[in-house]
Scaffold this motif. Structure first.
Motif, PDB file in Angstrom:
ATOM      1  N   LEU A  35      36.222  48.624  53.373  1.00 34.52           N
ATOM      2  CA  LEU A  35      37.059  47.856  52.470  1.00 34.52           C
ATOM      3  C   LEU A  35      36.353  46.561  52.096  1.00 34.52           C
ATOM      4  O   LEU A  35      35.922  45.798  52.963  1.00 34.52           O
ATOM      5  CB  LEU A  35      38.395  47.534  53.152  1.00 34.52           C
ATOM      6  CG  LEU A  35      39.413  46.735  52.338  1.00 34.52           C
ATOM      7  CD1 LEU A  35      39.885  47.534  51.134  1.00 34.52           C
ATOM      8  CD2 LEU A  35      40.592  46.339  53.217  1.00 34.52           C
ATOM      9  N   GLY A  36      36.200  46.316  50.799  1.00 32.27           N
ATOM     10  CA  GLY A  36      35.601  45.071  50.335  1.00 32.27           C
ATOM     11  C   GLY A  36      34.160  45.187  49.899  1.00 32.27           C
ATOM     12  O   GLY A  36      33.591  44.201  49.417  1.00 32.27           O
ATOM     13  N   ILE A  37      33.527  46.353  50.058  1.00 35.66           N
ATOM     14  CA  ILE A  37      32.148  46.524  49.580  1.00 35.66           C
ATOM     15  C   ILE A  37      32.141  46.461  48.051  1.00 35.66           C
ATOM     16  O   ILE A  37      32.933  47.129  47.384  1.00 35.66           O
ATOM     17  CB  ILE A  37      31.568  47.871  50.055  1.00 35.66           C
ATOM     18  CG1 ILE A  37      31.346  47.857  51.560  1.00 35.66           C
ATOM     19  CG2 ILE A  37      30.254  48.176  49.341  1.00 35.66           C
ATOM     20  CD1 ILE A  37      30.263  46.927  52.022  1.00 35.66           C
ATOM     21  N   ASP A  38      31.237  45.680  47.484  1.00 43.80           N
ATOM     22  CA  ASP A  38      31.148  45.523  46.039  1.00 43.80           C
ATOM     23  C   ASP A  38      29.693  45.643  45.605  1.00 43.80           C
ATOM     24  O   ASP A  38      28.870  44.816  46.008  1.00 43.80           O
ATOM     25  CB  ASP A  38      31.732  44.177  45.608  1.00 43.80           C
ATOM     26  CG  ASP A  38      31.801  44.015  44.104  1.00 43.80           C
ATOM     27  OD1 ASP A  38      31.865  45.052  43.404  1.00 43.80           O
ATOM     28  OD2 ASP A  38      31.792  42.858  43.633  1.00 43.80           O
ATOM     29  N   PRO A  39      29.307  46.653  44.801  1.00 45.40           N
ATOM     30  CA  PRO A  39      30.191  47.683  44.263  1.00 45.40           C
ATOM     31  C   PRO A  39      30.577  48.701  45.338  1.00 45.40           C
ATOM     32  O   PRO A  39      29.825  48.897  46.300  1.00 45.40           O
ATOM     33  CB  PRO A  39      29.344  48.325  43.169  1.00 45.40           C
ATOM     34  CG  PRO A  39      27.935  48.126  43.617  1.00 45.40           C
ATOM     35  CD  PRO A  39      27.924  46.803  44.321  1.00 45.40           C
ATOM     36  N   PRO A  40      31.742  49.351  45.190  1.00 45.60           N
ATOM     37  CA  PRO A  40      32.185  50.320  46.198  1.00 45.60           C
ATOM     38  C   PRO A  40      31.180  51.465  46.342  1.00 45.60           C
ATOM     39  O   PRO A  40      30.639  51.965  45.361  1.00 45.60           O
ATOM     40  CB  PRO A  40      33.523  50.828  45.628  1.00 45.60           C
ATOM     41  CG  PRO A  40      33.965  49.768  44.679  1.00 45.60           C
ATOM     42  CD  PRO A  40      32.711  49.202  44.089  1.00 45.60           C
ATOM     43  N   VAL A  48      18.454  44.042  48.140  1.00 44.42           N
ATOM     44  CA  VAL A  48      18.037  44.301  46.759  1.00 44.42           C
ATOM     45  C   VAL A  48      18.283  45.770  46.452  1.00 44.42           C
ATOM     46  O   VAL A  48      17.613  46.654  47.008  1.00 44.42           O
ATOM     47  CB  VAL A  48      16.547  43.959  46.543  1.00 44.42           C
ATOM     48  CG1 VAL A  48      16.148  44.239  45.100  1.00 44.42           C
ATOM     49  CG2 VAL A  48      16.266  42.501  46.905  1.00 44.42           C
ATOM     50  N   SER A  49      19.230  46.052  45.583  1.00 47.84           N
ATOM     51  CA  SER A  49      19.527  47.438  45.218  1.00 47.84           C
ATOM     52  C   SER A  49      18.306  48.106  44.604  1.00 47.84           C
ATOM     53  O   SER A  49      17.595  47.503  43.794  1.00 47.84           O
ATOM     54  CB  SER A  49      20.688  47.484  44.222  1.00 47.84           C
ATOM     55  OG  SER A  49      21.870  46.968  44.798  1.00 47.84           O
ATOM     56  N   GLY A  50      18.050  49.342  45.021  1.00 49.00           N
ATOM     57  CA  GLY A  50      16.932  50.098  44.476  1.00 49.00           C
ATOM     58  C   GLY A  50      15.580  49.742  45.044  1.00 49.00           C
ATOM     59  O   GLY A  50      14.553  50.235  44.565  1.00 49.00           O
ATOM     60  N   SER A  51      15.549  48.881  46.067  1.00 45.91           N
ATOM     61  CA  SER A  51      14.267  48.409  46.600  1.00 45.91           C
ATOM     62  C   SER A  51      13.646  49.361  47.614  1.00 45.91           C
ATOM     63  O   SER A  51      12.520  49.147  48.063  1.00 45.91           O
ATOM     64  CB  SER A  51      14.440  47.033  47.251  1.00 45.91           C
ATOM     65  OG  SER A  51      15.379  47.106  48.319  1.00 45.91           O
ATOM     66  N   SER A  52      14.377  50.415  47.998  1.00 39.67           N
ATOM     67  CA  SER A  52      13.849  51.355  48.990  1.00 39.67           C
ATOM     68  C   SER A  52      14.233  52.765  48.591  1.00 39.67           C
ATOM     69  O   SER A  52      15.012  52.989  47.652  1.00 39.67           O
ATOM     70  CB  SER A  52      14.413  51.025  50.378  1.00 39.67           C
ATOM     71  OG  SER A  52      15.828  51.156  50.380  1.00 39.67           O
ATOM     72  N   GLY A  53      13.657  53.736  49.309  1.00 36.83           N
ATOM     73  CA  GLY A  53      13.926  55.137  49.001  1.00 36.83           C
ATOM     74  C   GLY A  53      14.168  55.931  50.262  1.00 36.83           C
ATOM     75  O   GLY A  53      14.296  55.381  51.362  1.00 36.83           O
ATOM     76  N   PHE A  54      14.183  57.250  50.113  1.00 31.18           N
ATOM     77  CA  PHE A  54      14.518  58.118  51.232  1.00 31.18           C
ATOM     78  C   PHE A  54      13.404  58.201  52.281  1.00 31.18           C
ATOM     79  O   PHE A  54      13.607  58.759  53.347  1.00 31.18           O
ATOM     80  CB  PHE A  54      14.861  59.519  50.718  1.00 31.18           C
ATOM     81  CG  PHE A  54      16.177  59.565  49.997  1.00 31.18           C
ATOM     82  CD1 PHE A  54      17.359  59.331  50.676  1.00 31.18           C
ATOM     83  CD2 PHE A  54      16.233  59.835  48.639  1.00 31.18           C
ATOM     84  CE1 PHE A  54      18.580  59.367  50.023  1.00 31.18           C
ATOM     85  CE2 PHE A  54      17.449  59.871  47.974  1.00 31.18           C
ATOM     86  CZ  PHE A  54      18.624  59.638  48.660  1.00 31.18           C
TER      87      PHE A  54
END
Length: 259
Positions: free
Chosen positions: A192-197, A145-151
Motif C-alpha cells: 500500500l502506497g507504492i507509487d507508481p503501483p 532509478v527505474s529501468g537502470s537494471s535488468g534480469f
C-alpha cells in the motif's frame, strides 16, 4: 487494516510455453486472507503447487496465444512496526534445515564477493543493529532509478553501479546480511502506497525466533506489506516465470485501503 488488491496481467505467448505464476497472497497470521479470486483466460489446465516452506502457492499453466490473468483479494494486515535493534539470529546449528540456504550465496546475491566490504564497513554490538546500518547505507548510497537494471543484474552489479530498483535494493541487503552470517531471504509483495503501483520486492531477516520484514528502499513501512512469495532471490519469487517467450501487453497492480 484491510486492503483491497487487484492485479491484471495481459500477455501474448507467441509459442507454446509453460508458465509458473505467483500472484496469490500468502495466508498468514499477520496478514489473514479474507477472500480472493484468481481467473485466467487463454491457458491449459492449471496445476497448483505449494510455495516454499509451505507458504502460499504457485500455479503451473501451459499457454499459447493471448493470456489474461486477473487476481483480486481482500487482506487484513495485522502487523505492528517492530524494532530489530538488539536482536541476533539463533545459533546456526539450531536453524531449521530449510533456512540454511538463506546463509549461502545465490544467483543474484553473491554474498561471498561482498564479505570484505561488509566486515570493514559495518560494526555493531548485535546483528539487528547491523542490519539497520546496512539498510541506512543502501538507502543513502544507491539511487532508485527505474529501468537502470535488468534480469541479469546481481547485488554486486548494484554495489558497483549504485543504482537500481526495489529488486536490486533487496538483493544488495540480502547479500550484505548473508556476508555477516545473518539468514536473509527475498519477499515479493503487494504494498500500500507504492507509487507508481506495482509488485514490490523487499527482505526478511531471521532474528530472534522469527522473520522480520525490512525494506531497504524505504518506500513502504512493513505494516503496509502483503507477502506473495519468499525465496533465495528473484529466481524464486518472480510473479511470472516463463519457460519460453512472451510479450507483455499490459500490467496493472492496485492496492487500496478498505473501509
Amino acid at each position: 487494516m484491510k486492503v483491497n488488491i487487484s492485479a491484471l496481467l495481459s500477455y501474448e505467448v507467441h509459442e507454446p510455453a509453460d508458465i509458473l505464476l505467483a500472484v496469490e497472497v500468502i495466508p498468514m497470521a499477520d496478514q489473514p486472507l479474507l477472500h480472493d479470486l484468481l481467473t485466467i483466460d487463454g491457458c491449459g489446465p492449471l496445476t497448483p503447487v505449494e510455495g516454499l516452506h509451505g507458504l502460499g502457492r504457485r500455479m503451473w499453466m501451459h499457454a499459447h496465444g493471448h493470456l489474461e490473468i486477473a487476481y483480486t483479494a481482500t487482506v487484513s494486515i495485522e502487523r505492528a512496526p517492530t524494532d530489530i535493534a538488539g536482536l541476533n539470529p539463533p545459533p546456526h546449528a539450531t536453524l531449521p534445515n530449510a533456512y540454511i540456504q538463506y546463509l549461502m550465496p545465490s544467483r543474484y546475491c553473491p554474498s561471498d564477493q561482498l564479505e570484505t566490504f561488509v566486515n570493514t564497513r559495518f560494526d555493531a554490538p548485535d546483528k539487528g543493529t547491523l542490519i539497520m546500518q546496512m539498510t541506512d547505507w543502501i538507502h543513502d548510497s544507491v539511487a532508485y532509478v527505474s529501468g537502470s537494471s535488468g534480469f541479469t543484474t546481481t547485488a554486486r552489479d548494484t554495489f558497483v553501479s549504485r543504482t537500481g530498483v526495489c529488486r536490486d535494493f533487496a538483493h544488495l541487503l540480502i547479500a550484505f546480511a548473508r556476508a555477516a552470517d545473518i539468514p536473509a531471504r527475498m519477499v515479493s509483495a503487494y504494498a500500500l502506497g507504492i507509487d507508481p503501483p506495482d509488485f514490490h520486492a523487499l527482505v526478511e531477516v531471521f532474528l530472534g525466533d522469527r522473520w522480520h520484514l525490512v525494506d531497504p528502499t524505504r518506500l513502504v513501512p512493513e505494516e503496509n506489506v502483503v507477502r506473495i512469495a519468499v525465496g533465495r532471490d528473484a529466481t524464486d519469487i518472480g510473479f511470472m516465470t516463463i519457460f519460453g517467450a512472451a510479450e507483455m501487453l499490459a500490467q496493472n497492480v492496485m492496492v487500496t485501503a478498505s473501509s
